[in-house]
Motif scaffolding. Structure first.
Motif, PDB file in Angstrom:
ATOM      1  N   LEU A 289      23.693  39.286  21.838  1.00  0.00           N
ATOM      2  CA  LEU A 289      22.363  38.860  21.392  1.00  0.00           C
ATOM      3  C   LEU A 289      22.425  37.703  20.401  1.00  0.00           C
ATOM      4  O   LEU A 289      21.465  36.933  20.300  1.00  0.00           O
ATOM      5  CB  LEU A 289      21.617  40.045  20.767  1.00  0.00           C
ATOM      6  N   ILE A 290      23.548  37.561  19.669  1.00  0.00           N
ATOM      7  CA  ILE A 290      23.646  36.425  18.739  1.00  0.00           C
ATOM      8  C   ILE A 290      23.645  35.099  19.484  1.00  0.00           C
ATOM      9  O   ILE A 290      23.358  34.051  18.895  1.00  0.00           O
ATOM     10  CB  ILE A 290      24.894  36.526  17.843  1.00  0.00           C
TER      11      ILE A 290
ATOM     12  N   ILE B  95      30.616  43.432  13.944  1.00  0.00           N
ATOM     13  CA  ILE B  95      29.457  43.919  14.698  1.00  0.00           C
ATOM     14  C   ILE B  95      29.707  45.322  15.231  1.00  0.00           C
ATOM     15  O   ILE B  95      28.843  46.202  15.136  1.00  0.00           O
ATOM     16  CB  ILE B  95      29.118  42.939  15.839  1.00  0.00           C
TER      17      ILE B  95
ATOM     18  N   LEU C  39      27.007  47.278  13.419  1.00  0.00           N
ATOM     19  CA  LEU C  39      25.791  47.082  14.198  1.00  0.00           C
ATOM     20  C   LEU C  39      26.000  47.631  15.604  1.00  0.00           C
ATOM     21  O   LEU C  39      27.096  48.078  15.966  1.00  0.00           O
ATOM     22  CB  LEU C  39      25.437  45.586  14.273  1.00  0.00           C
ATOM     23  N   HIS C  40      24.945  47.587  16.411  1.00  0.00           N
ATOM     24  CA  HIS C  40      25.078  47.955  17.819  1.00  0.00           C
ATOM     25  C   HIS C  40      25.887  46.889  18.542  1.00  0.00           C
ATOM     26  O   HIS C  40      25.750  45.689  18.269  1.00  0.00           O
ATOM     27  CB  HIS C  40      23.686  48.090  18.453  1.00  0.00           C
ATOM     28  N   TRP C  41      26.748  47.321  19.497  1.00  0.00           N
ATOM     29  CA  TRP C  41      27.611  46.372  20.193  1.00  0.00           C
ATOM     30  C   TRP C  41      26.830  45.285  20.919  1.00  0.00           C
ATOM     31  O   TRP C  41      27.353  44.193  21.168  1.00  0.00           O
ATOM     32  CB  TRP C  41      28.509  47.099  21.190  1.00  0.00           C
TER      33      TRP C  41
ATOM     34  N   TRP D  13      24.710  43.309  19.882  1.00  0.00           N
ATOM     35  CA  TRP D  13      24.557  42.084  19.096  1.00  0.00           C
ATOM     36  C   TRP D  13      25.691  41.089  19.337  1.00  0.00           C
ATOM     37  O   TRP D  13      25.564  39.915  18.994  1.00  0.00           O
ATOM     38  CB  TRP D  13      24.440  42.419  17.620  1.00  0.00           C
TER      39      TRP D  13
ATOM     40  N   GLY E 191      23.086  41.920  26.183  1.00  0.00           N
ATOM     41  CA  GLY E 191      22.854  42.604  24.917  1.00  0.00           C
ATOM     42  C   GLY E 191      21.937  43.807  25.044  1.00  0.00           C
ATOM     43  O   GLY E 191      22.044  44.761  24.261  1.00  0.00           O
TER      44      GLY E 191
END
Length: 541
Positions: free
Chosen positions: A213-214, A202, A206-208, A210, A137
């Protein structure tokens, strides 16, 4: 001690089909029961029951993470390529590095779990998967992302075989075990269906990073639950020797085969590198077979394949994975490139399928109890044949409403067949080999899925090229190729109906136990539970 009821214990050897009660005077007590000083042995029945379901929560979350990571990245590929300035080859390896280490090390992970402990390997795999997800991430270059994805695959190869093995060791009651496998299968299917949705959301909002990161908070929570509630289980001490030549040969064969399937389309199937990889896979597989027949403690007991439930169930899983994962991949292209769906809308189109998978996975144990595993699996495969047949009638002007019946029937069939199939394969395996059996089931699915993408892709492109030569448009040609791939898959699943019905049918003598009245079954199960508790108290003393 003398006043306690005397009982005879027996380890599961795979000779008792699911739902069959053991004869009076013999009960099933796991030989790997946890030490009272270790996690897994509590003083009351209620707390022990609660621990079982917390254990299921941990392994289900792990399955969710690994299955999600398998396909969530696909819709974010263009964003990752732009951000990290990756070449086409580098972009392919962002996806392939995970699959390569996962498929190559699944058998190794399964055997290590049986030898060193499934809880121990589960925790190690979860820690590795979580840390590598954090690294992926935060990756600022293609090299770091590819390396992190490869380590993720190693962690997943440690996790995936342990999830089923832990379920089999924890849930010794056949009814509870079927329910647990149903929940585990439903959660895994939900992850496969939600991957494109989450990936699309995402990547758009959001930024890829994530996407990976999830996994970190989920991994930390899962690790904590597993550390607190999962009991240790492993093979018997007499069977705990490692077959190092077998480990190396199996890993080499799977690595080489997976690499050839991944790179063959890009480098050319007749290129020296790809032909060499296939040759290496064949030689390593042959060496593995020789090693396993001659070693005293083989990594894979080849006698497992003599049981038709195991060999037939594994073959059915391969047939399903070969056809379905290939079509799943090309259906995503069909939705976006032909029907014009956005990544998020294309992902949402799979949600009804996921819901049907979850619902039918939940009721599958009841259907299995009434109709038998062979009929439940065959019926599930037949439902998927009908669902894909509906898809084969759709063209370039299909809408969401016309997609829905096929998706729902396919999801219902997948949910109905997976739980009885998994249960039939696992209960036909000795308890000491649960980890390697789970690894074989997962490895067969992964490799067959890659092979399906390769072969069905070749069928699609061949038919597409013929259609273009006939003067049709690009859209029409792709639909022709997609339909050709669907017909191949339909034929495979129809074969799966026959294979599953023939190989998973009950053995002679099992019908006697199945004919017991519900009241008698409940009473017998209650008696087994009481005796199991008494056995646990004896061990504690």
């Amino acid at each position: 001690m003398k006043n306690r009821r005397s009982t005879t214990t027996t380890e599961r050897t795979g000779d008792f089909p699911a739902g069959m009660l053991i004869a009076e005077g013999a009960i099933e007590v796991p030989t790997n029961a946890a030490n009272p000083a270790k996690p897994g042995r509590l003083g009351s029945r209620g707390s022990a029951e609660s621990r079982k379901w917390w254990t299921l929560a941990a392994v289900s979350l792990a399955a969710f993470m690994t299955y999600l990571d398998n396909n969530i990245i696909n819709v974010a590929i263009p964003t990752i390529q732009r951000d990290l300035h990756l070449s086409v080859s580098g972009l392919e390896w962002v996806v392939s590095s995970y699959l390569l280490t996962l498929a190559g090390l699944l058998l190794v992970g399964g055997r290590l779990a049986d030898v060193f402990g499934r809880r121990r390997l589960f925790l190690a795999g979860m820690a590795l998967f979580t840390v590598s997800s954090l690294a992926a991430g935060l990756a600022g270059s293609g090299a770091v992302l590819i390396a992190s994805r490869a380590v993720q695959g190693v962690g997943a190869a440690m996790l995936m075989p342990t999830t089923l093995a832990i379920i089999m060791a924890t849930f010794t009651n056949p009814r509870q075990r079927n329910t647990a496998i149903g929940i585990w299968a439903a959660v895994g299917a939900l992850a496969l269906a939600l991957g494109p949705v989450l990936g699309g959301l995402i990547s758009q909002h959001l930024h890829w990073g994530w996407i990976f990161l999830i996994n970190v908070p989920v991994g930390v929570i899962t690790f904590a639950i597993a550390a607190a509630y999962v009991s240790e289980s492993r093979a018997e001490s007499t069977k705990r020797a490692l077959d190092l030549p077998g480990l190396v040969a199996s890993a080499l064969a799977l690595f080489a085969l997976t690499y050839a399937l991944i790179e063959g389309g890009t480098r050319g199937w007749t290129s020296p590198l790809i032909l060499g990889a296939f040759a290496l896979a064949a030689v390593a597989a042959a060496a593995f077979g020789v090693i396993e027949t001659r070693t005293q403690n083989p990594m894979v007991d080849l006698a497992m394949f003599r049981r038709r439930e195991f060999s037939g169930g594994t073959s059915t899983m391969m047939i399903w994975s070969f056809g379905i994962l290939g079509i799943y991949f090309f259906t995503s292209l069909y939705l976006q490139e032909i029907l014009g769906f956005s990544p998020t809308k294309a992902g949402l189109a799979f949600v009804p399928m996921a819901l049907c998978v979850a619902v039918f996975a939940a009721i599958a144990p009841r259907i299995e109890a009434l109709a038998g595993a062979h009929r439940a699996v065959a019926a599930g495969m037949a439902l998927m044949v009908v669902g894909l047949s509906l898809f084969a009638r759709l063209g370039s002007a299909a809408g969401y409403d016309s997609l829905l019946p096929g998706f729902m029937l396919f999801g219902a069939g997948a949910g109905l067949m997976n739980v009885p199939l998994t249960n039939a394969v696992m209960v036909s395996t000795p308890a000491a080999r649960a980890g390697i059996a789970s690894a074989l089931l997962n490895a067969s699915r992964e490799v067959a899925g890659l092979l399906g993408i390769t072969v069905i892709g070749a069928v699609l492109r061949t038919r597409q090229s013929a259609s273009l030569r006939a003067g049709h448009t690009q859209v029409h040609a792709f639909v022709d190729g997609y339909h050709a791939g669907l017909y191949v898959t339909i034929a495979l699943l129809a074969l799966g109906v026959i294979v599953s019905y023939a190989t998973l049918r009950p053995r002679p003598g099992a019908a006697t136990a199945a004919r017991q009245s519900p009241a008698r079954q409940s009473a017998a199960l209650a008696e087994l539970t009481v005796v199991d508790e008494e056995a646990g108290q004896l061990i504690s003393e």
